[in-house]
Design a protein around this motif. Structure first.
Motif, PDB file in Angstrom:
ATOM      1  N   ALA A 257      47.734  -8.794  39.486  1.00  0.00           N
ATOM      2  CA  ALA A 257      48.768  -7.922  38.926  1.00  0.00           C
ATOM      3  C   ALA A 257      48.224  -6.539  38.608  1.00  0.00           C
ATOM      4  O   ALA A 257      48.959  -5.546  38.649  1.00  0.00           O
ATOM      5  CB  ALA A 257      49.353  -8.556  37.661  1.00  0.00           C
ATOM      6  N   PRO A 269      51.788  -4.262  34.264  1.00  0.00           N
ATOM      7  CA  PRO A 269      51.944  -5.524  34.998  1.00  0.00           C
ATOM      8  C   PRO A 269      50.962  -6.597  34.570  1.00  0.00           C
ATOM      9  O   PRO A 269      51.305  -7.791  34.563  1.00  0.00           O
ATOM     10  CB  PRO A 269      51.700  -5.096  36.457  1.00  0.00           C
ATOM     11  CG  PRO A 269      51.999  -3.645  36.489  1.00  0.00           C
ATOM     12  CD  PRO A 269      51.610  -3.111  35.160  1.00  0.00           C
ATOM     13  N   VAL A 273      52.446 -10.235  33.628  1.00  0.00           N
ATOM     14  CA  VAL A 273      52.100 -11.434  34.396  1.00  0.00           C
ATOM     15  C   VAL A 273      51.310 -12.419  33.540  1.00  0.00           C
ATOM     16  O   VAL A 273      51.524 -13.644  33.609  1.00  0.00           O
ATOM     17  CB  VAL A 273      51.308 -11.027  35.657  1.00  0.00           C
ATOM     18  CG1 VAL A 273      50.732 -12.253  36.350  1.00  0.00           C
ATOM     19  CG2 VAL A 273      52.205 -10.261  36.606  1.00  0.00           C
TER      20      VAL A 273
END
Length: 428
Positions: A257, A269, A273
Protein backbone atom coordinates in the motif's frame (compact mmCIF):
# COMPACT_ATOMS: atom_id res chain seq x y z
CA UNK A 1 -14.49 24.25 -32.00
CA UNK A 2 -13.03 26.22 -29.10
CA UNK A 3 -14.39 23.89 -26.38
CA UNK A 4 -12.31 20.96 -27.57
CA UNK A 5 -8.92 22.65 -27.22
CA UNK A 6 -9.91 23.90 -23.77
CA UNK A 7 -10.86 20.38 -22.73
CA UNK A 8 -7.64 18.99 -24.13
CA UNK A 9 -5.68 21.65 -22.27
CA UNK A 10 -7.44 20.80 -19.02
CA UNK A 11 -6.63 17.10 -19.45
CA UNK A 12 -3.02 17.98 -20.20
CA UNK A 13 -2.82 20.06 -17.04
CA UNK A 14 -4.25 17.18 -15.01
CA UNK A 15 -1.45 14.97 -16.30
CA UNK A 16 1.36 17.22 -15.12
CA UNK A 17 3.51 15.99 -12.18
CA UNK A 18 2.60 18.99 -10.03
CA UNK A 19 -1.14 18.36 -10.37
CA UNK A 20 -0.72 14.63 -9.78
CA UNK A 21 1.26 15.36 -6.63
CA UNK A 22 -1.44 17.70 -5.33
CA UNK A 23 -4.16 15.16 -6.09
CA UNK A 24 -2.17 12.41 -4.36
CA UNK A 25 -1.63 14.61 -1.33
CA UNK A 26 -5.33 15.42 -1.21
CA UNK A 27 -6.16 11.72 -1.41
CA UNK A 28 -3.81 10.93 1.47
CA UNK A 29 -5.32 13.69 3.61
CA UNK A 30 -8.83 12.39 2.91
CA UNK A 31 -7.85 8.83 3.88
CA UNK A 32 -6.28 9.96 7.14
CA UNK A 33 -9.25 12.18 7.98
CA UNK A 34 -11.74 9.36 7.41
CA UNK A 35 -9.68 6.95 9.53
CA UNK A 36 -9.39 9.40 12.42
CA UNK A 37 -13.12 10.15 12.18
CA UNK A 38 -14.31 6.54 12.09
CA UNK A 39 -11.84 4.85 14.43
CA UNK A 40 -11.06 5.23 18.10
CA UNK A 41 -8.16 7.65 18.57
CA UNK A 42 -7.64 6.59 22.17
CA UNK A 43 -5.77 3.46 21.06
CA UNK A 44 -3.71 5.60 18.69
CA UNK A 45 -2.63 8.01 21.41
CA UNK A 46 -1.84 5.13 23.72
CA UNK A 47 0.40 3.54 21.11
CA UNK A 48 2.22 6.83 20.46
CA UNK A 49 2.87 7.27 24.18
CA UNK A 50 4.54 3.86 24.24
CA UNK A 51 7.31 4.94 21.85
CA UNK A 52 10.37 5.14 24.10
CA UNK A 53 14.12 5.51 23.75
CA UNK A 54 14.95 1.83 23.08
CA UNK A 55 12.31 1.71 20.35
CA UNK A 56 13.75 4.83 18.69
CA UNK A 57 17.29 3.41 18.87
CA UNK A 58 16.08 0.13 17.38
CA UNK A 59 14.39 2.06 14.57
CA UNK A 60 17.62 3.97 13.91
CA UNK A 61 19.58 0.71 13.77
CA UNK A 62 17.14 -0.95 11.38
CA UNK A 63 17.14 2.20 9.27
CA UNK A 64 20.93 2.19 9.12
CA UNK A 65 20.99 -1.38 7.80
CA UNK A 66 18.29 -0.81 5.19
CA UNK A 67 19.81 2.48 4.04
CA UNK A 68 23.33 1.08 3.63
CA UNK A 69 22.10 -1.92 1.65
CA UNK A 70 19.80 0.25 -0.46
CA UNK A 71 22.72 2.57 -1.24
CA UNK A 72 24.87 -0.44 -2.11
CA UNK A 73 22.19 -1.63 -4.55
CA UNK A 74 22.06 1.85 -6.07
CA UNK A 75 25.86 1.89 -6.49
CA UNK A 76 25.78 -1.55 -8.13
CA UNK A 77 23.11 -0.50 -10.61
CA UNK A 78 24.92 2.74 -11.40
CA UNK A 79 28.17 0.86 -12.03
CA UNK A 80 26.32 -1.60 -14.23
CA UNK A 81 25.05 1.13 -16.56
CA UNK A 82 28.41 2.87 -16.74
CA UNK A 83 28.52 5.68 -14.14
CA UNK A 84 30.56 5.79 -10.97
CA UNK A 85 28.97 6.14 -7.52
CA UNK A 86 31.09 5.67 -4.37
CA UNK A 87 29.33 3.86 -1.53
CA UNK A 88 29.89 6.65 1.01
CA UNK A 89 28.32 9.28 -1.23
CA UNK A 90 25.49 6.87 -2.06
CA UNK A 91 24.69 6.34 1.64
CA UNK A 92 24.65 10.09 2.32
CA UNK A 93 22.46 10.83 -0.70
CA UNK A 94 20.12 7.97 0.19
CA UNK A 95 19.66 9.25 3.74
CA UNK A 96 18.85 12.70 2.38
CA UNK A 97 16.37 11.21 -0.10
CA UNK A 98 14.64 9.21 2.63
CA UNK A 99 14.17 12.31 4.76
CA UNK A 100 12.83 14.34 1.84
CA UNK A 101 10.47 11.50 0.92
CA UNK A 102 9.14 11.46 4.48
CA UNK A 103 8.94 15.24 4.88
CA UNK A 104 7.50 16.31 1.51
CA UNK A 105 4.13 15.45 -0.05
CA UNK A 106 4.12 12.73 -2.66
CA UNK A 107 6.82 10.58 -1.09
CA UNK A 108 9.06 10.63 -4.20
CA UNK A 109 10.77 14.04 -4.25
CA UNK A 110 13.81 12.71 -2.42
CA UNK A 111 14.35 10.07 -5.11
CA UNK A 112 13.90 12.70 -7.81
CA UNK A 113 16.48 14.91 -6.10
CA UNK A 114 19.11 12.20 -5.77
CA UNK A 115 18.56 11.10 -9.37
CA UNK A 116 19.05 14.60 -10.76
CA UNK A 117 21.97 15.41 -8.47
CA UNK A 118 23.82 12.20 -9.24
CA UNK A 119 23.22 12.62 -12.97
CA UNK A 120 24.55 16.16 -12.93
CA UNK A 121 27.63 15.24 -10.88
CA UNK A 122 28.35 12.28 -13.17
CA UNK A 123 27.92 14.40 -16.30
CA UNK A 124 25.07 12.23 -17.64
CA UNK A 125 21.64 13.23 -16.36
CA UNK A 126 19.82 10.51 -18.29
CA UNK A 127 21.88 7.69 -16.85
CA UNK A 128 21.68 9.18 -13.39
CA UNK A 129 17.88 9.16 -13.54
CA UNK A 130 17.76 5.67 -15.02
CA UNK A 131 20.04 4.35 -12.27
CA UNK A 132 17.60 5.52 -9.59
CA UNK A 133 14.60 4.19 -11.52
CA UNK A 134 16.22 0.77 -11.96
CA UNK A 135 17.21 0.69 -8.30
CA UNK A 136 13.64 1.36 -7.23
CA UNK A 137 12.35 -1.23 -9.72
CA UNK A 138 14.68 -3.81 -8.16
CA UNK A 139 13.18 -3.11 -4.74
CA UNK A 140 9.62 -3.34 -6.05
CA UNK A 141 10.33 -6.61 -7.89
CA UNK A 142 11.69 -8.12 -4.68
CA UNK A 143 8.60 -6.93 -2.77
CA UNK A 144 6.18 -8.32 -5.38
CA UNK A 145 7.94 -11.68 -5.59
CA UNK A 146 8.25 -12.18 -1.83
CA UNK A 147 4.78 -10.74 -1.24
CA UNK A 148 3.18 -13.16 -3.70
CA UNK A 149 4.84 -16.13 -1.98
CA UNK A 150 3.84 -14.92 1.51
CA UNK A 151 0.26 -14.02 0.65
CA UNK A 152 -0.37 -17.32 -1.15
CA UNK A 153 1.23 -19.55 1.48
CA UNK A 154 0.43 -17.94 4.85
CA UNK A 155 -2.93 -17.19 6.49
CA UNK A 156 -4.03 -13.65 5.76
CA UNK A 157 -7.24 -11.72 5.12
CA UNK A 158 -6.61 -11.93 1.37
CA UNK A 159 -5.43 -15.55 1.16
CA UNK A 160 -8.40 -16.85 -0.84
CA UNK A 161 -8.53 -13.77 -3.05
CA UNK A 162 -4.82 -13.97 -3.87
CA UNK A 163 -5.02 -17.68 -4.66
CA UNK A 164 -7.94 -17.09 -6.98
CA UNK A 165 -6.35 -14.09 -8.65
CA UNK A 166 -2.88 -15.60 -9.05
CA UNK A 167 -3.64 -17.71 -12.17
CA UNK A 168 -5.46 -14.84 -13.82
CA UNK A 169 -2.63 -12.43 -13.01
CA UNK A 170 -0.06 -14.90 -14.34
CA UNK A 171 -1.91 -15.37 -17.62
CA UNK A 172 -2.33 -11.62 -17.93
CA UNK A 173 1.40 -11.07 -17.44
CA UNK A 174 2.27 -13.71 -20.07
CA UNK A 175 -0.22 -12.16 -22.51
CA UNK A 176 1.16 -8.67 -21.94
CA UNK A 177 4.70 -9.91 -22.61
CA UNK A 178 3.56 -11.61 -25.82
CA UNK A 179 1.87 -8.43 -27.05
CA UNK A 180 4.96 -6.34 -26.29
CA UNK A 181 7.20 -8.79 -28.13
CA UNK A 182 4.89 -8.85 -31.15
CA UNK A 183 4.80 -5.07 -31.32
CA UNK A 184 8.58 -4.86 -31.05
CA UNK A 185 9.11 -7.41 -33.81
CA UNK A 186 6.74 -5.65 -36.22
CA UNK A 187 7.90 -2.11 -35.48
CA UNK A 188 9.90 -0.36 -38.15
CA UNK A 189 13.45 0.54 -37.17
CA UNK A 190 13.87 4.04 -35.89
CA UNK A 191 15.35 6.23 -33.21
CA UNK A 192 12.78 5.28 -30.56
CA UNK A 193 13.45 1.61 -31.15
CA UNK A 194 17.17 2.18 -30.72
CA UNK A 195 16.55 4.11 -27.50
CA UNK A 196 14.31 1.33 -26.19
CA UNK A 197 16.95 -1.25 -26.93
CA UNK A 198 19.51 0.86 -25.10
CA UNK A 199 17.29 1.14 -22.02
CA UNK A 200 16.64 -2.61 -21.98
CA UNK A 201 20.35 -3.29 -22.35
CA UNK A 202 21.05 -1.04 -19.37
CA UNK A 203 18.36 -2.81 -17.34
CA UNK A 204 19.88 -6.20 -18.13
CA UNK A 205 23.38 -5.03 -17.29
CA UNK A 206 22.36 -3.14 -14.14
CA UNK A 207 20.00 -5.72 -12.63
CA UNK A 208 20.44 -9.14 -14.21
CA UNK A 209 24.07 -9.36 -15.29
CA UNK A 210 26.30 -12.02 -13.80
CA UNK A 211 28.36 -9.37 -12.02
CA UNK A 212 25.46 -7.39 -10.51
CA UNK A 213 22.61 -9.85 -10.02
CA UNK A 214 23.90 -11.51 -6.80
CA UNK A 215 24.53 -8.17 -5.09
CA UNK A 216 21.20 -6.71 -6.21
CA UNK A 217 19.37 -9.82 -4.98
CA UNK A 218 21.11 -9.92 -1.58
CA UNK A 219 20.64 -6.20 -0.97
CA UNK A 220 16.97 -6.34 -1.96
CA UNK A 221 16.30 -9.26 0.39
CA UNK A 222 18.06 -7.52 3.29
CA UNK A 223 16.19 -4.26 2.67
CA UNK A 224 12.83 -6.04 2.52
CA UNK A 225 13.65 -7.94 5.72
CA UNK A 226 14.51 -4.63 7.39
CA UNK A 227 11.14 -3.14 6.42
CA UNK A 228 9.33 -6.17 7.83
CA UNK A 229 11.40 -5.95 11.02
CA UNK A 230 10.42 -2.30 11.39
CA UNK A 231 6.75 -3.28 11.05
CA UNK A 232 7.11 -6.02 13.68
CA UNK A 233 8.81 -3.49 15.99
CA UNK A 234 5.95 -1.05 15.47
CA UNK A 235 3.40 -3.77 16.26
CA UNK A 236 5.27 -4.66 19.44
CA UNK A 237 5.39 -1.00 20.52
CA UNK A 238 1.68 -0.59 19.77
CA UNK A 239 0.84 -3.69 21.81
CA UNK A 240 -0.71 -5.69 18.98
CA UNK A 241 -0.05 -9.02 20.74
CA UNK A 242 0.40 -10.98 17.50
CA UNK A 243 3.14 -13.39 16.47
CA UNK A 244 5.61 -12.75 13.65
CA UNK A 245 3.80 -15.33 11.49
CA UNK A 246 0.54 -13.43 11.88
CA UNK A 247 2.18 -10.07 11.25
CA UNK A 248 4.19 -11.05 8.17
CA UNK A 249 1.33 -11.03 5.61
CA UNK A 250 -0.10 -7.89 7.19
CA UNK A 251 3.30 -6.22 6.81
CA UNK A 252 3.43 -7.20 3.14
CA UNK A 253 0.00 -5.66 2.57
CA UNK A 254 1.10 -2.46 4.30
CA UNK A 255 4.31 -2.26 2.24
CA UNK A 256 2.38 -2.78 -0.98
CA UNK A 257 0.00 0.00 0.00
CA UNK A 258 2.91 2.36 0.61
CA UNK A 259 3.70 2.23 -3.12
CA UNK A 260 0.40 3.89 -4.01
CA UNK A 261 0.76 7.55 -5.05
CA UNK A 262 -2.12 8.73 -2.81
CA UNK A 263 -0.08 9.70 0.23
CA UNK A 264 1.34 12.56 2.26
CA UNK A 265 4.99 11.70 2.77
CA UNK A 266 4.03 8.00 2.81
CA UNK A 267 0.99 8.52 5.07
CA UNK A 268 -2.49 7.58 3.93
CA UNK A 269 -2.95 4.25 2.12
CA UNK A 270 -0.59 2.49 4.53
CA UNK A 271 -2.79 3.43 7.49
CA UNK A 272 -6.00 2.55 5.66
CA UNK A 273 -4.84 -0.88 4.45
CA UNK A 274 -3.25 -1.75 7.79
CA UNK A 275 -6.40 -0.81 9.70
CA UNK A 276 -8.51 -2.93 7.33
CA UNK A 277 -6.09 -5.89 7.45
CA UNK A 278 -5.90 -5.89 11.26
CA UNK A 279 -9.67 -5.66 11.47
CA UNK A 280 -10.13 -8.55 9.02
CA UNK A 281 -7.58 -10.63 10.95
CA UNK A 282 -9.47 -10.08 14.21
CA UNK A 283 -6.80 -7.85 15.76
CA UNK A 284 -8.85 -4.65 15.71
CA UNK A 285 -8.89 -1.89 13.10
CA UNK A 286 -7.92 0.72 15.70
CA UNK A 287 -4.89 -1.34 16.66
CA UNK A 288 -3.93 -1.60 13.00
CA UNK A 289 -4.10 2.19 12.61
CA UNK A 290 -1.88 2.54 15.67
CA UNK A 291 0.68 0.10 14.25
CA UNK A 292 0.78 1.99 10.96
CA UNK A 293 1.22 5.36 12.68
CA UNK A 294 3.98 4.02 14.95
CA UNK A 295 5.66 2.53 11.87
CA UNK A 296 5.52 5.95 10.21
CA UNK A 297 7.04 7.64 13.26
CA UNK A 298 9.88 5.09 13.48
CA UNK A 299 10.57 5.42 9.75
CA UNK A 300 10.74 9.19 10.09
CA UNK A 301 13.18 8.85 13.01
CA UNK A 302 15.27 6.41 10.96
CA UNK A 303 15.58 9.02 8.19
CA UNK A 304 16.72 11.85 10.50
CA UNK A 305 20.43 11.41 9.60
CA UNK A 306 19.35 12.88 6.28
CA UNK A 307 18.89 16.20 8.09
CA UNK A 308 22.55 16.10 9.08
CA UNK A 309 23.50 15.50 5.44
CA UNK A 310 21.31 18.39 4.27
CA UNK A 311 22.69 20.83 6.85
CA UNK A 312 26.28 19.74 6.32
CA UNK A 313 26.16 20.15 2.55
CA UNK A 314 24.33 23.45 2.85
CA UNK A 315 27.03 24.74 5.19
CA UNK A 316 29.77 23.47 2.90
CA UNK A 317 28.11 25.22 -0.02
CA UNK A 318 27.86 28.48 1.91
CA UNK A 319 31.52 28.33 2.89
CA UNK A 320 32.57 27.43 -0.61
CA UNK A 321 30.49 30.27 -2.04
CA UNK A 322 32.03 32.74 0.39
CA UNK A 323 35.56 31.76 -0.64
CA UNK A 324 34.65 31.85 -4.30
CA UNK A 325 33.24 35.35 -4.06
CA UNK A 326 36.61 36.94 -3.08
CA UNK A 327 38.48 38.20 -6.12
CA UNK A 328 42.23 37.57 -6.21
CA UNK A 329 44.37 40.53 -5.32
CA UNK A 330 46.84 40.12 -8.17
CA UNK A 331 45.24 38.36 -11.14
CA UNK A 332 47.59 36.69 -13.57
CA UNK A 333 45.40 37.58 -16.52
CA UNK A 334 43.76 40.86 -17.50
CA UNK A 335 40.49 41.38 -15.65
CA UNK A 336 37.73 43.02 -17.72
CA UNK A 337 37.47 46.67 -16.81
CA UNK A 338 40.48 46.53 -14.48
CA UNK A 339 44.19 47.17 -14.82
CA UNK A 340 46.11 44.40 -16.55
CA UNK A 341 49.64 43.62 -15.43
CA UNK A 342 52.23 44.66 -17.94
CA UNK A 343 55.42 46.67 -18.36
CA UNK A 344 56.09 49.76 -16.24
CA UNK A 345 54.09 52.82 -17.10
CA UNK A 346 57.06 54.64 -18.50
CA UNK A 347 57.69 51.77 -20.97
CA UNK A 348 54.04 51.14 -21.83
CA UNK A 349 53.13 51.87 -25.47
CA UNK A 350 50.82 54.80 -25.96
CA UNK A 351 47.25 54.02 -27.06
CA UNK A 352 46.04 55.32 -30.38
CA UNK A 353 43.78 58.36 -30.02
CA UNK A 354 41.66 60.32 -32.48
CA UNK A 355 44.59 62.78 -32.94
CA UNK A 356 46.52 60.07 -34.66
CA UNK A 357 49.63 58.14 -33.72
CA UNK A 358 52.11 59.62 -31.35
CA UNK A 359 54.30 62.22 -32.94
CA UNK A 360 51.93 62.88 -35.85
CA UNK A 361 50.66 66.11 -34.35
CA UNK A 362 54.01 67.51 -33.14
CA UNK A 363 55.07 67.33 -29.54
CA UNK A 364 53.63 64.82 -27.05
CA UNK A 365 50.78 66.26 -25.02
CA UNK A 366 49.77 65.13 -21.60
CA UNK A 367 46.46 66.92 -21.59
CA UNK A 368 44.33 69.39 -23.43
CA UNK A 369 42.09 68.99 -26.45
CA UNK A 370 43.46 68.76 -29.94
CA UNK A 371 41.28 69.81 -32.89
CA UNK A 372 38.17 69.67 -30.71
CA UNK A 373 38.47 65.93 -30.18
CA UNK A 374 38.79 63.82 -27.02
CA UNK A 375 41.66 64.42 -24.60
CA UNK A 376 44.50 61.98 -24.59
CA UNK A 377 44.49 59.40 -21.75
CA UNK A 378 46.58 60.36 -18.75
CA UNK A 379 49.35 57.94 -17.77
CA UNK A 380 50.57 58.71 -14.26
CA UNK A 381 54.01 57.25 -14.90
CA UNK A 382 54.47 58.64 -18.40
CA UNK A 383 56.24 61.84 -19.50
CA UNK A 384 53.81 64.57 -18.68
CA UNK A 385 55.67 67.51 -20.06
CA UNK A 386 57.12 68.92 -16.90
CA UNK A 387 58.55 71.68 -19.02
CA UNK A 388 56.15 71.34 -21.92
CA UNK A 389 52.60 72.27 -22.68
CA UNK A 390 51.06 69.90 -20.16
CA UNK A 391 50.99 72.34 -17.30
CA UNK A 392 47.21 72.64 -17.41
CA UNK A 393 46.87 69.17 -15.86
CA UNK A 394 46.32 69.69 -12.14
CA UNK A 395 46.78 67.36 -9.19
CA UNK A 396 42.98 67.29 -8.84
CA UNK A 397 42.77 65.77 -12.30
CA UNK A 398 45.24 63.04 -11.32
CA UNK A 399 43.26 62.36 -8.13
CA UNK A 400 40.09 61.93 -10.16
CA UNK A 401 41.84 59.58 -12.56
CA UNK A 402 43.29 57.58 -9.67
CA UNK A 403 39.83 57.20 -8.06
CA UNK A 404 38.41 56.07 -11.40
CA UNK A 405 41.20 53.50 -11.74
CA UNK A 406 40.50 52.17 -8.21
CA UNK A 407 36.79 52.03 -8.98
CA UNK A 408 37.49 49.89 -12.02
CA UNK A 409 39.65 47.55 -9.95
CA UNK A 410 36.90 47.17 -7.33
CA UNK A 411 34.32 46.55 -10.07
CA UNK A 412 36.15 44.16 -12.38
CA UNK A 413 33.19 43.61 -14.71
CA UNK A 414 32.73 47.29 -15.52
CA UNK A 415 34.19 48.40 -18.85
CA UNK A 416 32.51 51.83 -19.18
CA UNK A 417 34.91 54.73 -19.85
CA UNK A 418 35.41 57.06 -16.89
CA UNK A 419 36.59 60.71 -16.71
CA UNK A 420 36.42 61.17 -20.47
CA UNK A 421 39.00 58.44 -21.11
CA UNK A 422 38.62 56.45 -24.33
CA UNK A 423 38.14 52.68 -24.48
CA UNK A 424 41.59 51.15 -25.01
CA UNK A 425 42.98 47.63 -24.75
CA UNK A 426 44.43 48.57 -21.35
CA UNK A 427 41.12 49.66 -19.85
CA UNK A 428 39.31 46.57 -21.17
Amino acid sequence: MSARPRGAGALARLGTPAVRTRLGTLGGVVILAVLLWRLDTGVLLEGLRRIDGPALLAGLGIGLVTTVFSAWRWALVARGIGIRLPLGAAVADYYRALFLNAALPGGVWGDVHRAVRHGQSAGDLGRGVRAVVLERIAGQLALFAAGAVVLMSMPSPVLEEVRQAAPVAGLGAVGACAVVLAVRMNRAPGRRRAVGRGVLAEAREGLFSRRNAPGVLVSSVVVLAGYVAMFVLAADVAGAGASVGELLPLAVLALLAMGLPLNVGGWGPREGVTAWAFGAAGLGAGRGLTVAVVYGVLSLVASLPGVVVLVGRWYAGVRGGGRGGVAPAAPSRPVPGGCAPGPPDGLRPRPQTPDGPEGAGGSEKAGGVGDGLRPRPQTPGGPEGAGGPGGDVSSAKYAANESARLARISLPFSAAPREGRPMTPESV
